[in-house]
Design an enzyme around this catalytic site. Structure first.
Site: not given
Length: 400
Positions: A213, A248, A132
Site C-alpha cells: 500500500d 495526497k 489503516w
C-alpha cells in the site's frame, strides 16, 4: 413490506464519522486531527498550482468525454510505473508490470483483493498491528479471512521488527501480506533499508504474496527515496501488487485517482494477470474516472510542471515536519513530563501520539479537538493558528 424497518442503522465510520461530529460541533476553537487529508497553514486542503495549470491546459485541449479503456489511459499507466520503479527500471523495460487506473487507492486495494480471491480462494490476508482502519473492511468485503502480524511496539515507539519477522516466517505460501511502503498509517514509523531486505528475502523464500500500500509517496523523504522498498521487491523477481494513490501527493482527493500495479516474474505472466484484472474491473466499475488521471499525467509529462510538482510535494512534507516539531516543543514548553520526542522521528501525516482513549475523549468533549481512538493524530491538521490551543489542551489533560 418495509424493507428497512427492522434493520438497525450501521455504525459510523471510525474516521469519517469523527468528521461528521466535528462539523456539528459549535465550539469556535474546534480542531479536526482525525481525517487523513493534508491541510495547509490556513487549514485548507489546497489545489496544487501545477494541477491548476494542467487543468487549464486540459480544458483548452480536451476533445471528448468518451470512456477510457478498462485499464485507463496507457500514458497514465506509464507515468505511474515511472514513479513506482524509476524511468530506467528493468521492470518497465521487460514489461513485467501492468497498471490499472483505479478509483483511488481504496479502489486499487479492493480490485487487487478481488483478483487475488478469484485465483487463491483459500488464502488468508495478513495486516500489520495496527493498520489503516479501512484495510480490514476492504479485504473482508473481498472475502478474505484476516490475520494480524506484529508491527508497532508501544514501549519503544518503533517497529517491533523481530516480532514482525517471526510472524512472517510462519505465513503459509500463497497467503497475502499487506504492507505500508512508507509513512505507515496510523503509526508514522517505517521499516528501514536492511529491514526491507530481510522482508523481501522472506517473501521469496516462503512464497507468500506481498501487497504494498503506497498512498504517501513523497511525504517521507522524497519521491525517489520513498519507493526504495518497491525497487527491492521488483529486483527479487517475485509476484507482488502495489496499490498507489495520487490523493495526497497531487492533492486529488475528490478525483479518486489511484492505481493497481501487478508485477510478475515475466511479461507473459503479466499479460495473463492483466487479462483477468480487466474482467474484475468490468463487473465492478467498468472504466476509471478520467479527469484526475489526465491532470496528473499532464503534470508528469511536462518537465516544467513536474519540477513545480516536486517542489510543492516538498513544501507539504516540510510543513508536516515543522508541525511535528511544534507539537513536541510546545508540549515540553508547557511542562508536560511525558516524552513526546518520538513524534519528530515519525514520517508522513500521521502520528501514534501515545494519548490514551480517555485523553482523546476528554479533548473531544471539553476542547473540541477530534482525534481517532488509539491516539492517532493527523499532524497536517495542526496549523500556526491552532497549535498553541492544541498544546494547551493536551497539557491540561495530561497535567490534571
Amino acid at each position: 413490506m418495509n424493507m428497512w424497518k427492522e434493520i438497525e442503522a450501521a455504525p459510523a465510520d471510525a474516521i469519517l464519522g469523527l468528521t461528521e461530529a466535528f462539523k456539528k460541533d459549535a465550539n469556535p476553537n474546534k480542531v479536526n486531527l482525525g481525517v487523513g487529508v493534508f491541510k495547509d497553514d490556513n487549514g485548507t486542503t489546497p489545489i496544487l498550482n501545477c494541477i491548476k495549470t494542467a487543468e487549464v491546459k486540459l480544458a483548452e485541449t480536451e476533445t471528448t468525454k468518451g470512456y477510457l479503456p478498462i485499464p485507463g489511459s496507457p500514458a497514465y499507466a506509464a507515468n505511474v510505473q515511472k514513479l513506482l520503479f524509476g524511468a530506467d527500471s528493468e521492470v518497465i523495460s521487460s514489461k513485467r508490470a501492468a497498471t490499472m487506473h483505479t478509483p483511488g487507492g481504496t479502489g486499487a486495494l479492493r480490485t487487487g483483493g478481488d483478483l487475488l480471491k478469484k485465483f487463491n480462494p483459500d488464502a488468508k490476508l495478513w495486516v500489520s498491528t495496527p493498520t489503516w482502519a479501512n484495510h480490514k473492511g476492504i479485504f473482508t468485503a473481498a472475502g478474505f479471512a484476516i490475520n494480524d502480524y506484529p508491527y508497532y511496539n508501544p514501549e519503544t515507539k518503533d517497529v517491533d521488527f523481530e516480532g514482525m519477522l517471526a510472524a512472517l516466517e510462519n505465513v503459509p505460501a500463497g497467503d497475502i501480506v499487506l504492507m505500508h511502503v512508507c509513512c505507515h498509517n496510523p503509526t508514522g514509523v517505517d521499516l528501514i533499508g536492511d529491514q526491507w531486505d530481510k522482508v523481501v528475502e522472506l517473501a521469496k523464500a516462503k512464497g507468500w504474496t506481498p501487497f504494498l500500500d503506497f498512498a504517501y509517496q513523497g511525504f517521507g523523504d522524497s519521491i525517489e527515496e520513498d519507493r526504495a522498498a518497491i525497487e527491492k521487491f521488483a529486483a527479487a523477481g517475485i509476484d507482488f501488487l502495489v496499490a498507489s494513490s495520487f490523493s495526497k501527493n497531487f492533492g486529488l482527493y475528490n478525483e479518486r485517482t489511484g492505481a493497481l500495479t501487478i508485477v510478475t516474474p515475466s511479461a507473459e505472466e503479466t499479460a495473463v494477470a492483466l487479462s483477468h484484472v480487466k474482467l474484475v474491473v468490468r463487473v465492478n466499475y467498468s472504466n476509471p474516472p478520467a479527469h484526475g488521471g489526465l491532470a496528473a499525467s499532464a503534470v508528469l509529462d511536462d518537465a516544467v510542471l513536474y519540477e513545480q510538482w516536486i517542489g510543492e510535494v516538498a513544501e507539504m512534507r516540510v510543513r508536516i515536519k515543522e508541525m511535528r516539531a511544534a507539537l513536541v516543543d510546545g508540549l515540553a514548553a508547557r511542562g508536560v513530563k511525558q516524552d513526546f520526542s518520538f513524534i519528530k522521528e515519525q514520517r508522513g501525516m500521521f502520528s501514534f501520539s501515545g494519548l490514551s482513549n480517555d485523553i482523546v475523549a476528554w479533548l473531544k468533549e471539553n476542547k473540541g479537538i477530534y482525534i481517532v481512538n488509539g491516539g492517532r493524530i493527523n499532524v497536517a491538521g495542526l496549523t500556526s493558528g491552532n497549535i498553541d490551543y492544541v498544546c494547551d489542551a493536551i497539557a491540561e489533560a495530561l497535567n490534571a
